[in-house]
Design an enzyme around this catalytic site. Sequence first.
Site, PDB file in Angstrom:
ATOM      1  N   ASP A  42       0.765   8.655 104.750  1.00 46.25           N
ATOM      2  CA  ASP A  42      -0.055   8.940 104.883  1.00 46.25           C
ATOM      3  C   ASP A  42      -0.470   9.812 104.056  1.00 46.25           C
ATOM      4  O   ASP A  42      -0.057  10.207 103.272  1.00 46.25           O
ATOM      5  CB  ASP A  42      -0.975   9.854 106.794  1.00 46.25           C
ATOM      6  CG  ASP A  42      -1.298   8.791 107.067  1.00 46.25           C
ATOM      7  OD1 ASP A  42      -0.808   8.438 107.273  1.00 46.25           O
ATOM      8  OD2 ASP A  42      -0.815  10.127 108.357  1.00 46.25           O
ATOM      9  N   ASP A  56       0.094  10.715 112.845  1.00 44.71           N
ATOM     10  CA  ASP A  56      -0.726  11.917 113.754  1.00 44.71           C
ATOM     11  C   ASP A  56      -1.111  11.614 114.830  1.00 44.71           C
ATOM     12  O   ASP A  56      -1.358  12.633 116.199  1.00 44.71           O
ATOM     13  CB  ASP A  56      -1.095  12.751 112.419  1.00 44.71           C
ATOM     14  CG  ASP A  56      -2.216  12.145 111.519  1.00 44.71           C
ATOM     15  OD1 ASP A  56      -2.243  11.119 111.918  1.00 44.71           O
ATOM     16  OD2 ASP A  56      -2.260  12.895 110.419  1.00 44.71           O
ATOM     17  N   ASP A 101      -2.244   5.609 116.169  1.00 48.41           N
ATOM     18  CA  ASP A 101      -1.399   5.476 115.413  1.00 48.41           C
ATOM     19  C   ASP A 101      -0.147   5.472 115.767  1.00 48.41           C
ATOM     20  O   ASP A 101       1.079   4.878 115.677  1.00 48.41           O
ATOM     21  CB  ASP A 101      -1.456   7.017 114.357  1.00 48.41           C
ATOM     22  CG  ASP A 101      -1.738   7.044 113.211  1.00 48.41           C
ATOM     23  OD1 ASP A 101      -2.528   6.191 112.534  1.00 48.41           O
ATOM     24  OD2 ASP A 101      -1.844   8.215 112.646  1.00 48.41           O
TER      25      ASP A 101
HETATM   26  P1  ATP Z   1      -4.923   9.882 104.683  1.00 47.36           P
HETATM   27  O1  ATP Z   1      -5.154   9.147 105.672  1.00 47.36           O
HETATM   28  O2  ATP Z   1      -5.228  10.127 103.698  1.00 47.36           O
HETATM   29  O3  ATP Z   1      -4.212  10.842 105.799  1.00 47.36           O
HETATM   30  P2  ATP Z   1      -7.243  11.185 106.435  1.00 47.36           P
HETATM   31  O4  ATP Z   1      -6.511  10.430 107.161  1.00 47.36           O
HETATM   32  O5  ATP Z   1      -8.119  12.287 106.429  1.00 47.36           O
HETATM   33  O6  ATP Z   1      -6.817  10.514 105.318  1.00 47.36           O
HETATM   34  P3  ATP Z   1      -9.309  10.019 106.837  1.00 47.36           P
HETATM   35  O7  ATP Z   1      -9.498  11.498 107.878  1.00 47.36           O
HETATM   36  O8  ATP Z   1      -9.446   8.810 107.708  1.00 47.36           O
HETATM   37  O9  ATP Z   1      -8.729  10.362 106.189  1.00 47.36           O
HETATM   38  O10 ATP Z   1     -11.044   9.849 105.986  1.00 47.36           O
HETATM   39  C1  ATP Z   1     -11.199   8.948 106.077  1.00 47.36           C
HETATM   40  C2  ATP Z   1     -12.695   9.618 105.435  1.00 47.36           C
HETATM   41  O11 ATP Z   1     -14.027   9.796 106.396  1.00 47.36           O
HETATM   42  C3  ATP Z   1     -12.907  10.339 103.978  1.00 47.36           C
HETATM   43  O12 ATP Z   1     -12.633   9.852 102.753  1.00 47.36           O
HETATM   44  C4  ATP Z   1     -13.803  11.264 104.182  1.00 47.36           C
HETATM   45  O13 ATP Z   1     -15.225  10.938 103.309  1.00 47.36           O
HETATM   46  C5  ATP Z   1     -14.416  11.229 105.758  1.00 47.36           C
HETATM   47  N1  ATP Z   1     -14.039  12.257 106.526  1.00 47.36           N
HETATM   48  C6  ATP Z   1     -12.938  12.729 106.856  1.00 47.36           C
HETATM   49  N2  ATP Z   1     -13.086  14.074 107.445  1.00 47.36           N
HETATM   50  C7  ATP Z   1     -14.048  13.886 107.354  1.00 47.36           C
HETATM   51  C8  ATP Z   1     -15.059  14.473 108.439  1.00 47.36           C
HETATM   52  N3  ATP Z   1     -14.471  16.099 109.654  1.00 47.36           N
HETATM   53  N4  ATP Z   1     -16.294  14.851 109.201  1.00 47.36           N
HETATM   54  C9  ATP Z   1     -16.809  13.526 108.476  1.00 47.36           C
HETATM   55  N5  ATP Z   1     -15.999  12.839 107.643  1.00 47.36           N
HETATM   56  C10 ATP Z   1     -14.670  13.018 107.104  1.00 47.36           C
END
Ligand code: ATP
Length: 895
Positions: free
Chosen positions: A331, A631, A635
């Site tokens: 990730d 996490d 997953d």
């Molecule tokens: P990675 O996969 O790199 O670890 P991540 O799991 O944090 O990243 P996601 O959490 O799936 O990625 O986030 C994807 C997209 O969703 C982000 O690019 C953002 O635009 C949006 N996002 C992330 N967190 C939030 C939130 N708390 N509320 C709303 N939108 C969010």
Amino acid sequence: MINIQDSPSHALPLPAVLDTFDTQKTGLSSAVAMARLRMVGENRLPQPSAKSMWLRLALQFHNPLIYVLMVAGIATFTLHDYVDAGVIAAVIIINALIGFVQEGKAEEALKAVRSLMATRAKVLRDGQQADIDASLLVPGDVVILEPGDLVPADLRLMQVKNCFVMEAALTGESVPVEKNIDIVAVEAPVADRLCMAYSSTLVTAGYAHGVVVATGKQTEIGKIGTMVSDEQSLETPLTRRLGLFAKQVTLLILIIGVFSFAFGYWVRQMPLLDLFVAVVGLVVAAIPEGLPAIVAIVLAIGTRVMAKNKAIVRRLAAVETLGSVTVICSDKTGTLTCNQMTAETVILPEQTLNVSGLGYAPKGDFFKNGEWLDVTLAHDLQSLLMCATLCNDAGVEQNEEGAWELIGDPTEGALQTLAAKAGVDKLNLHQRYPRLDCIPFESEHQYMATLHHSQKGEGVVLLKGAPETVLAHCQRDLSGPLDLERWEARMAEAAKRGERVLALARRILPTNSTTLSMAAMDDNFELLGMVCMLDPPRAEAMAAVAECQAAGLRVVMITGDHAITASAIAKQIGLNASAILSGEQIEKMDDAELREQMKTVDVISRASPQHKLRLVKALQSLGELVAMTGDGVNDAPAIKVADIGVAMGNKGTAAAREAADLVLTDDNFATISNAVKEGRVVLDNIKKSMLFILPTDVAEAGVILLAILGGLSLPITASQILWINTVTAVTFSLAIAFERPERGVMQRPPRLPTEPLITKLFATRIIIVSALLMAFTFTAFEWELLRGHSLAMSRTTAVNMLILCQMAYLFNVKYFTHSSMRISAFIENRITLVVCGVMIVLQALFTYSPWMQSVFSTEPIDVASWLFILAFAILMFLVIELEKAVLRTFKVQVI
Ligand code: ATP
């Protein structure tokens, strides 16, 4: 007071349950909880009874070597050879004790690592949410359940929102059940009590609050006592393979033993008793009995080193596999990056603002084209910040030392800080617009929405999420109809800098609805703007990626972020960002196409957990050995299917941890690459153990075999061979288990676990060493006889020669092909020095103590003999160093 026993909490109305447990919806105070803990004890499930010490000791005798020895002991005893029978009995006992202690040590190491993995629980104490060790829960506590949590005790649910729980551990039912808060009949079976959440079941979706009604042994799972044991066994594929190898070798040796006995008796006409004892010595020396035990020790030491380096191994076999991993899928957020989001740019319909300040401290200003901006006059900004504050579950607080700390999700924390920099009064906003409902953020739908009630009586839906998703719900922005292309271009510009972009929007509801569902999220939203935040790559992750690449490992980054952001970060980290695949593209591909793509693509954007499973399978079908991080609860399937499933210890859910082989206590990519390195060290040390044990065993047995076949007098007697075999097992062989990483472990390609245990070069080394050890032992023996010394003295010199040459070889074996001709080779592993010291003392006793002399028929040897032995030990060392130099010249690896 509390009626913990059989209060039918599932059949009582909530107030009655709270009454029974003398608690409230806001939970207990810490003082009351402490008092109850003293009364009812810790919330622990009874552990399945471990093998008793006696049974473990008894099992040590269940071993082919011991059988051979027992038969030999009885036979020598009946033949009235009491000294040899005594030596054999001592060897049996010492061998069993060595095995017992080694196994105990290995198990202890594993237990210590396991205890680092305590389950946590989110609980309301003193009216505040706290994260505590689940063993401290007491009846009456109020627990908060979130997706991915393991239910820590039996709970009567008070509040639920789309809460699904997988109860397979308790009921065997493999489909998650939806929970509610309705009471059921007293006699309802456990599976039908939907208002309860039971200990050890898993929350797969939704949220709930529940009051603890039973802990520890009183819980349903505690009562039926079927808790699946996750005790680790010391057996792994490699120990099994080696066990099998040892058995095959044992059989071969028994055949050789019978043959040499027959040859000695009929052809050489040796006396029966002498011949029998000699053959026993031969057989015992040749059986590589110590090998599986040494491997278990090496693995256990590996887990301990990894735990110290923040990687907890949940399955011992994973240690071996780690050393052979070829692809690490990681990730991005928090693993490759710092997970410290700072909002740097705000894109509004008619202006773009830059924001100063770093971290979560609410200190910073807004600038437009480099000029300071009075935020009170920027109404467009205020509307956006209202959405950022209300559609948000994180908090940013100052701790006692004055540092600003984040509680909750970093992306949301960055938005809170941004609003605080503009002076937004969060409490006041929440009072004016109370939240009625919420759709929490999930990677699958990539947005979060909240429903609020305004003082005018309107309903307001606030939405924030990935720009593509939010834009799809918008018709207009604050300044008029939506110009999609312009917004996309503005977003791309920020993403190119590696920033995570979030779009924010709102919708006023004409009617006063009180619930929010995904189905009701239509496209009538009004875009408020976008916030771009920076999450810098971890410096140590960049170094670790470079190390992995040097080690022939591919690193694949999987992120929920936009392709442009992903590409920018990938480049900063040093990954191959020449091709990027998005979650959307993956969905359109069949497995064959995906496999083709995965030959070259190292960056995956806008991925959701479902994609991870397909990615793992695609890579595995390409013959790769895959480590996959994760996490969230979703997953878990990918983590399970991966060869090495890696879960985050901090931000990871219990579901992910339960599925994982490896848990990172610091969520850091560098920890994975360190674990891979340690895995390689473990494999190396196992091979080095083999490279030491096999030739020394062959040489010990070969000396006797050659003497029988050649009709010579034995240069070493059978009981002396037993002595050598036993003392070297506790000293030399063990020291190798503690060898530290060789230079260049992370500069060579990974080795496949299917590789043969013994390669050609490996076998060549074994043959060379065995031949040298045998030749030198015979030379010592003959030289002493030539000097006119007694048979006993000649044998004593031969034994010391064999042991000292083994000692010399111990320093060769530290490195497969690197040179051992430097000081560090002799001093870097203190354990080697200690065992060599112990061995010298033992040999001095063996040679000079009258008691040992009478048991082993030894005699003191003179200085000339020692010098002779020393010269040959040095020669042994030099010859193997020469062989290594030849291998280095031709750039070949022994393993
Ligand atoms: P990675 O996969 O790199 O670890 P991540 O799991 O944090 O990243 P996601 O959490 O799936 O990625 O986030 C994807 C997209 O969703 C982000 O690019 C953002 O635009 C949006 N996002 C992330 N967190 C939030 C939130 N708390 N509320 C709303 N939108 C969010």
